[in-house]
Write a protein that holds these residues in place. Structure first.
Motif, PDB file in Angstrom:
ATOM      1  N   VAL A  46      62.382  54.616  63.419  1.00  0.00           N
ATOM      2  CA  VAL A  46      61.328  53.871  64.097  1.00  0.00           C
ATOM      3  C   VAL A  46      61.098  52.552  63.382  1.00  0.00           C
ATOM      4  O   VAL A  46      61.506  52.357  62.243  1.00  0.00           O
ATOM      5  CB  VAL A  46      60.004  54.673  64.154  1.00  0.00           C
ATOM      6  CG1 VAL A  46      60.188  55.971  64.915  1.00  0.00           C
ATOM      7  CG2 VAL A  46      59.477  54.957  62.749  1.00  0.00           C
ATOM      8  N   GLY A  50      54.302  47.034  65.650  1.00  0.00           N
ATOM      9  CA  GLY A  50      53.671  47.585  66.841  1.00  0.00           C
ATOM     10  C   GLY A  50      53.426  49.078  66.745  1.00  0.00           C
ATOM     11  O   GLY A  50      53.227  49.744  67.755  1.00  0.00           O
ATOM     12  N   VAL A  53      57.327  53.025  66.601  1.00  0.00           N
ATOM     13  CA  VAL A  53      58.008  53.050  67.892  1.00  0.00           C
ATOM     14  C   VAL A  53      59.485  53.300  67.656  1.00  0.00           C
ATOM     15  O   VAL A  53      60.109  52.653  66.804  1.00  0.00           O
ATOM     16  CB  VAL A  53      57.809  51.724  68.654  1.00  0.00           C
ATOM     17  CG1 VAL A  53      58.548  51.763  69.986  1.00  0.00           C
ATOM     18  CG2 VAL A  53      56.329  51.453  68.875  1.00  0.00           C
ATOM     19  N   ALA A  55      63.211  52.975  67.604  1.00  0.00           N
ATOM     20  CA  ALA A  55      63.989  51.743  67.702  1.00  0.00           C
ATOM     21  C   ALA A  55      65.342  51.919  67.038  1.00  0.00           C
ATOM     22  O   ALA A  55      65.528  52.778  66.179  1.00  0.00           O
ATOM     23  CB  ALA A  55      63.238  50.583  67.049  1.00  0.00           C
ATOM     24  N   ASN A 218      57.732  53.414  75.876  1.00  0.00           N
ATOM     25  CA  ASN A 218      57.712  52.061  75.330  1.00  0.00           C
ATOM     26  C   ASN A 218      58.143  51.117  76.452  1.00  0.00           C
ATOM     27  O   ASN A 218      59.235  51.265  77.002  1.00  0.00           O
ATOM     28  CB  ASN A 218      58.651  51.931  74.132  1.00  0.00           C
ATOM     29  CG  ASN A 218      58.735  50.508  73.610  1.00  0.00           C
ATOM     30  OD1 ASN A 218      57.795  49.729  73.761  1.00  0.00           O
ATOM     31  ND2 ASN A 218      59.857  50.160  73.011  1.00  0.00           N
ATOM     32  N   GLU A 220      59.432  47.748  76.966  1.00  0.00           N
ATOM     33  CA  GLU A 220      60.039  46.729  76.118  1.00  0.00           C
ATOM     34  C   GLU A 220      59.616  45.332  76.551  1.00  0.00           C
ATOM     35  O   GLU A 220      59.668  44.987  77.729  1.00  0.00           O
ATOM     36  CB  GLU A 220      61.569  46.856  76.157  1.00  0.00           C
ATOM     37  CG  GLU A 220      62.084  48.167  75.567  1.00  0.00           C
ATOM     38  CD  GLU A 220      63.594  48.246  75.563  1.00  0.00           C
ATOM     39  OE1 GLU A 220      64.221  47.597  76.431  1.00  0.00           O
ATOM     40  OE2 GLU A 220      64.146  48.955  74.706  1.00  0.00           O
ATOM     41  N   ASN A 223      54.905  45.166  74.509  1.00  0.00           N
ATOM     42  CA  ASN A 223      54.154  45.811  73.421  1.00  0.00           C
ATOM     43  C   ASN A 223      53.225  46.901  73.965  1.00  0.00           C
ATOM     44  O   ASN A 223      52.060  47.001  73.578  1.00  0.00           O
ATOM     45  CB  ASN A 223      53.352  44.780  72.621  1.00  0.00           C
ATOM     46  CG  ASN A 223      52.880  45.331  71.282  1.00  0.00           C
ATOM     47  OD1 ASN A 223      53.499  46.218  70.703  1.00  0.00           O
ATOM     48  ND2 ASN A 223      51.760  44.820  70.798  1.00  0.00           N
ATOM     49  N   ASN A 225      52.888  50.951  74.302  1.00  0.00           N
ATOM     50  CA  ASN A 225      53.463  52.152  73.703  1.00  0.00           C
ATOM     51  C   ASN A 225      52.551  53.361  73.876  1.00  0.00           C
ATOM     52  O   ASN A 225      51.331  53.252  73.781  1.00  0.00           O
ATOM     53  CB  ASN A 225      53.699  51.943  72.201  1.00  0.00           C
ATOM     54  CG  ASN A 225      54.573  50.744  71.908  1.00  0.00           C
ATOM     55  OD1 ASN A 225      55.746  50.729  72.244  1.00  0.00           O
ATOM     56  ND2 ASN A 225      53.992  49.732  71.287  1.00  0.00           N
ATOM     57  N   ASP A 227      52.995  57.370  72.277  1.00  0.00           N
ATOM     58  CA  ASP A 227      53.880  58.279  71.553  1.00  0.00           C
ATOM     59  C   ASP A 227      53.661  59.735  71.951  1.00  0.00           C
ATOM     60  O   ASP A 227      54.260  60.641  71.379  1.00  0.00           O
ATOM     61  CB  ASP A 227      53.734  58.120  70.038  1.00  0.00           C
ATOM     62  CG  ASP A 227      52.309  58.364  69.550  1.00  0.00           C
ATOM     63  OD1 ASP A 227      51.471  58.758  70.377  1.00  0.00           O
ATOM     64  OD2 ASP A 227      52.058  58.157  68.354  1.00  0.00           O
ATOM     65  N   ILE A 244      61.437  50.438  80.807  1.00  0.00           N
ATOM     66  CA  ILE A 244      60.599  51.515  80.285  1.00  0.00           C
ATOM     67  C   ILE A 244      61.548  52.540  79.665  1.00  0.00           C
ATOM     68  O   ILE A 244      62.444  53.046  80.334  1.00  0.00           O
ATOM     69  CB  ILE A 244      59.774  52.181  81.404  1.00  0.00           C
ATOM     70  CG1 ILE A 244      58.855  51.155  82.073  1.00  0.00           C
ATOM     71  CG2 ILE A 244      58.946  53.344  80.848  1.00  0.00           C
ATOM     72  CD1 ILE A 244      58.130  51.695  83.297  1.00  0.00           C
ATOM     73  N   CYS A 246      62.102  55.934  76.651  1.00  0.00           N
ATOM     74  CA  CYS A 246      61.439  57.004  75.910  1.00  0.00           C
ATOM     75  C   CYS A 246      61.386  56.617  74.435  1.00  0.00           C
ATOM     76  O   CYS A 246      62.388  56.189  73.861  1.00  0.00           O
ATOM     77  CB  CYS A 246      62.189  58.323  76.082  1.00  0.00           C
ATOM     78  SG  CYS A 246      61.405  59.721  75.249  1.00  0.00           S
ATOM     79  N   SER A 247      60.212  56.743  73.825  1.00  0.00           N
ATOM     80  CA  SER A 247      60.020  56.336  72.431  1.00  0.00           C
ATOM     81  C   SER A 247      60.019  57.513  71.459  1.00  0.00           C
ATOM     82  O   SER A 247      59.784  57.323  70.267  1.00  0.00           O
ATOM     83  CB  SER A 247      58.694  55.573  72.294  1.00  0.00           C
ATOM     84  OG  SER A 247      57.601  56.389  72.658  1.00  0.00           O
TER      85      SER A 247
END
Length: 265
Positions: A46, A50, A53, A55, A218, A220, A223, A225, A227, A244, A246-247
């Protein structure tokens, strides 16, 4: 003669007892070996920017946060006393620490990305050792799962995409209440839709309900989010298409969990 026969019988009995003891010890060793299983490691990466998230792309000034669970291969319980390390393709080794993060306990270590960090793919593996147990974790060899270091210039390019030409955006019906349903492994709306239209400069309420598996959202470039299941409010100021995703790492189909938010004037 009787004495000789008695000695032979005694020796035979002693041999049988010794063999029984050896067999018993062998059985114990086999039982002990069978109770030693490999450690099972799961995890994700992650960004600190922000919030935590999910990543895989990082730029200078950011930190790659490695998060892992280490489970006993026999009991499936967390192993809090293991030695856990991240091995980077640069040759660096990072020692992970165990503790509470949010609502869960897992192993964490942060790796800062600087101007001197080479751009491109950054390979890594995670290893764990506890007593006689060992385990190893490697990310899926697919683009969304591979860590990539990008330059500031690339990172600053807006993630906004050209407005879709599939619909007449001057007449499309918008809805400022975006309902997303998550299932392994798909995002969609109440009617199966995967593209959501909203108006710019007006507040949007985005909600997530996971009907199968554990997911996050998330958006993109905006910003936005979540969880876990719930809702979030935001006001998009510019038109465009935004992915859009999945985070929360949810399994092999994680990268397929996508939808689109289209902001129109």
């Amino acid at each position: 003669m009787k004495r000789t026969k008695s000695i032979i019988i005694s020796l035979f009995a002693a041999t049988m007892i010794l063999n029984a003891c050896n067999n018993d010890e062998s059985g114990k060793k086999e039982a002990e070996e069978k109770t030693v299983g490999a450690l099972v490691i799961t995890g994700d990466t992650v960004t600190e920017q922000g919030g935590c998230v999910l990543a895989s792309r990082f730029s200078p000034g950011d930190k790659i946060v490695f998060r892992n669970n280490v489970l006993d291969g026999i009991t499936s319980e967390q192993v809090a006393d293991a030695k856990v390390q991240v091995h980077l393709s640069t040759g660096e080794k990072l020692d992970m620490t165990y503790g509470k993060h949010g609502d869960d306990n897992f192993w964490v270590v942060a790796y800062p990305v600087t101007e001197d960090t080479p751009t491109g793919t950054l390979g890594y593996t995670v290893t764990a050792e506890y007593n006689d147990q060992k385990g190893e974790f490697k990310p899926f060899n697919v683009a969304p799962s591979l860590l990539t270091i990008v330059s500031d210039e690339v990172a600053q390019v807006p993630k906004e995409e050209p407005v879709s030409a599939e619909a007449d955006l001057s007449t499309v019906e918008t809805n400022q209440h975006v309902e997303i349903i998550g299932k392994n492994f798909d995002f969609h709306g109440p009617n199966g839709e995967k593209t959501f239209y909203v108006k710019a400069s007006e507040e949007v309420t985005l909600s997530l309900k996971s009907e199968e598996g554990m997911h996050g959202v998330n958006v993109e470039g905006l910003n936005v989010n979540l969880d876990k299941d719930g809702s979030v409010k935001f006001t998009p100021e510019k038109s465009g298409e935004f992915n859009i995703v999945c985070s929360v790492f949810c399994g092999a189909g994680h990268g397929d969990m996508t939808a689109k938010l289209v902001v129109v004037q």
